[in-house]
Design a protein around this motif. Structure first.
Motif: not given
Ligand code: SF4
Ligand code: SF4
Lengths: 282, 192
Positions: B25-28, B31-36, B118-121
């Motif tokens: 949530d903090k990093n917005d 789906v599929g991208v989880n820093f933790r 991050n696929e989008e970036l």
């Protein structure tokens, strides 16, 4: 499997590197044949090999998420094998084009340029393999990667040379030459296959322990692809049989057609082998 | 430089994944991208006893992991662009988005699955220890969200003085690869 661009990149570059090496081998054998028009023989192979290296270059860009930053990849040559590989790949492609341009401009082939290009190419294969063998992905973290990559270089290089150069020799009615050169190519292709066979045998022995979270053991991974690996070896054996036939028989009418079928056979078997390589790792 | 790091109280962790969600949530993150991430480990089985009853030797535990801002980060060493780098001031490992080429090589070189593409970036992203929150004197998202206070972030020397030196548990790769700045209070089933 989402590493298609890397598969195409490694296969195309290794074919081009092996191809340049084989051209050098050929000119070495014909050094004292003064009246041989080397340029005429080499011009199509040179153009096609340069084409392969461009396909490789294009595929490598397709792998990047932000290709506009591509030049940044040269910033870490001091410690990153990826940086080194990109630098050396660039040098190889540049040299291939210089070799071709020189040949077209001077209407003659420079053995020195061929040799330097081939040597830079061999260093490039080393760098490519080092990227994978230095990673933490256990199926790649092994000497197997080097043997597989050099194997592909020798195999595709020699079959490419047979399809391009030996057919040109036949066309110019130099049948004996063509046959002798095909024999040399057969030996080098067998050498490549031997490297791969030993590498495959070594893979389970040289594998590192699992060193990434949530990774599975390599024997477990491999067991899912035994069918594909077997098929790949069957296709390789067919290819070698075909190459052997071309080297010994005097059936020259369909030499060109058969040699292209053989080239396709090997592209398929090497492609499958590389496919398994990438699925094991990702 | 004060090196920052994580303390993870694995013995307390109930696997609720509040840290994962707070971070996302903090990093917005998409789906599929989880820093933790919270990994769960299970082993053992039920076997039937002679008299028809069941005996079990089931072991299960959770482990919450993000980037450990390692002392010898293989991600930094192998990044071709120098986009992945370790900050001088606090040892936090971050990605310079202006430099990253999205080659994903860092993914192959992190034992902890920390770099998240991050696929989008078309670029790599990862845990930055919420340095923006730390600068404002606030707590990082994961630490603040954990209902059982199983995560603590701070200077690694202090964490080690308080909680010890364990940085390897069953299911984690050896700490010798990258020297993570991580201290774990091991769950009873996860000691090696
Ligand atoms: S945990 Fe992974 S991404 Fe983070 S610093 Fe260590 S090696 Fe790099
Ligand atoms: S994806 Fe970005 S941060 Fe990761 S290795 Fe490539 S350039 Fe470096």
């Amino acid at each position: 499997m989402n590493e298609w661009p890397l598969l195409i990149f490694t296969i195309a570059m290794q074919a081009a590197i092996g191809g340049i090496f084989m051209l050098w081998v050929y000119q070495l054998r014909c050094k004292d044949k003064e009246n041989l028009d080397m340029f005429n023989l080499f011009k199509i192979p040179l153009v096609i090999i340069a084409g392969f290296s461009l396909v490789g270059l294009g595929a490598s860009f397709a792998h990047l998420g932000a290709p506009t930053n591509a030049f940044n990849t040269l910033r870490h040559v001091g410690s990153s094998w990826m940086s080194r590989e990109i630098l050396v790949t660039g040098m190889f492609i540049g040299l291939t084009f210089i070799t071709a341009a020189w040949a077209f401009y001077r209407k003659k082939v420079s053995p020195w340029l061929l040799l330097v290009t081939a040597l830079v190419g061999f260093i490039d294969v080393y760098c490519m393999a080092a990227i994978y063998s230095n990673s933490l992905i256990s199926p790649w973290n092994s000497i197997h990667t080097f043997m597989s990559f050099y194997g592909t270089t020798f195999i595709l290089g020699s079959v490419l040379a047979v399809a391009l150069l030996a057919t040109a020799l036949y066309r110019q009615k130099m049948e004996l030459e063509a046959k002798q050169f095909t024999k040399v190519a057969l030996i080098i292709a067998m050498l490549g296959i031997a490297l791969q066979v030993i590498g495959t045998a070594l893979l389970p022995v040289t594998m590192t322990e699992v060193n990434m979270i949530e990774a599975s053991a390599i024997t477990e991974l491999l067991s899912g692809y035994t069918g594909m690996v077997t098929l790949r070896w069957i296709i390789s054996i067919l290819g070698i049989a075909l190459l052997f036939f071309l080297a010994v028989s005097s059936y020259k009418k369909s030499f060109a057609a058969l040699s292209f079928i053989m080239l396709l056979t090997f592209v398929m078997s090497e492609g499958m082998s590389r496919y398994v390589f990438y699925v094991l790792g990702s | 430089m004060t090196q920052l790091g994580f303390y993870i109280d694995q013995a307390r962790c109930i696997g609720c994944e509040a840290c994962v969600i707070a971070c996302k949530d903090k990093n917005d993150n998409p789906v599929g991208v989880n820093f933790r991430r919270v990994y769960s480990f299970e082993e053992g089985s039920f076997t039937e006893d002679k008299n028809g009853s069941f005996i079990q030797n089931i072991q299960s535990y959770f482990l919450s992991i993000s980037c450990n801002h390692c002392d010898e980060p293989k991600c930094v060493e192998n990044c071709p662009t120098t986009a992945m780098f370790k900050r001088e001031e606090d040892g936090v490992v971050v990605v310079d988005q202006d430099k990253c080429v999205g080659c994903r090589y860092c993914e192959w070189n992190c034992p902890y699955g920390a770099p998240q593409y991050n696929e989008e970036l078309g670029k790599m992203t990862k845990c930055d220890l919420c340095i923006d929150l730390l600068e404002k004197g606030e707590r990082p998202a994961c630490e603040g969200a954990c209902p059982v206070r199983a995560i603590e972030i701070g200077p690694i020397d202090e964490l080690r003085a308080k909680y010890g030196n364990v940085s390897e548990v069953k299911g984690l790769p050896t700490a010798s690869i990258t020297k993570p700045n991580l201290v774990i209070n091991t769950h009873k089933d996860a000691s090696e």
